[in-house]
Design an enzyme around this catalytic site. Sequence first.
Site, PDB file in Angstrom:
ATOM      1  CB  THR A 117      -0.907   0.001   1.253  1.00 39.19           C
ATOM      2  OG1 THR A 117      -1.479   1.297   1.421  1.00 39.19           O
ATOM      3  CG2 THR A 117      -0.124  -0.311   2.519  1.00 39.19           C
ATOM      4  CE1 TYR A 141      -3.420  -2.176   5.230  1.00 35.26           C
ATOM      5  CE2 TYR A 141      -3.394   0.132   4.576  1.00 35.26           C
ATOM      6  CZ  TYR A 141      -3.515  -1.202   4.253  1.00 35.26           C
ATOM      7  OH  TYR A 141      -3.721  -1.563   2.942  1.00 35.26           O
TER       8      TYR A 141
END
Length: 327
Positions: A117, A141
């Site tokens: 990501t 995350y």
Amino acid sequence: MTNILVTGGAGYIGSHACKVLKAAGYTPVTFDNISTGWEEAVKFGPLEVGDLLDRARLDEVFTKWQPAAVMHFAALSQVGEAMREPGMYWRNNVSGSLNLIEATVAAGCKHFVFSSTCATFGDQDGVVLDENSAQMPLNAYGASKRAIEDMLKDFEFSHGLQSVIFRYFNVAGADPEGEVGEFHQPETHLIPLMLDAIEGKRGELTVFGTDYDTPDGTCIRDYVHVMDLVAAHVKGIEWLAADKGSRVFNLGTGTGFSVREVLTHSQSVTNRPVPHVEGPRRAGDAQCLVSGSSRAQSELGWKPTRSTLETMIKDAWRWHQNGHYDK
Ligand code: UDP
């Protein structure tokens, strides 16, 4: 038929990946614990219910299907939740991926496609981000995904595992044929929340932060259509099969849109106003995340064809009105 093990194949991106894998002649074998995904979304190949934290179950599935490659989507992926519960992210994402990578190597499988990501980059003052940009995640995350990228490098060095790492920018839209689409429970993403607000399914949308240092004060993101994104993954499998070696690719279009611009486009696509209010910033959000890379296009031959904001919202809107897995 060549089997591809797709972790998270019951989720949003994984289910779209299974669709294009099947269309390309592969058998996508979904491995999913159905915690955030939907059994109804597994339409294109077999489902093996299991958890990445259960190594014995992983070994069983590798033995049964002998996959030629792994596509690893399964992960917790909400920034807000990661800020509240970082332990969940380190345990599920990092320990789960370690189990999966070890099981892959133990099974003699050498090809691994990983969904990473742009959240691994953190906030870099609006700098366009390419594959060599520094990775300074702002939340657990992004940190968990960066750690898995590091793990893959170590396993390449010691065990010869070849990986293609895709760093996604903001994935949006849905299968234009309506077989699968985006459905999170709870939903935290901008476009589906906006469509819910338009339909009156939940209250007004809150715009998180209007005091960012951007032209209209709201955050800027680079949105990419899910069908374009998963098309790159099939190219990733082909890249590894052709022995081209490990490589990182950003997947974005290079164009950023602010939250207010997404609101305006949603209004014009749906012909309905978006009920919304302005609120404070959401913890862990970067101000601006835009991909500055054309590596996927020049090296993989990736050509996004549906990633205009209008098409993404149109496809999401069609799915939103017609298909939800809970019906
Ligand atoms: N956002 C917002 N209101 C919402 C959800 C999201 O203003 O209810 C903003 C969020 O702050 C970010 C952008 O929309 O700037 C995209 O957020 P999303 O959660 O869709 O994806 P992320 O960028 O976190 O991966």
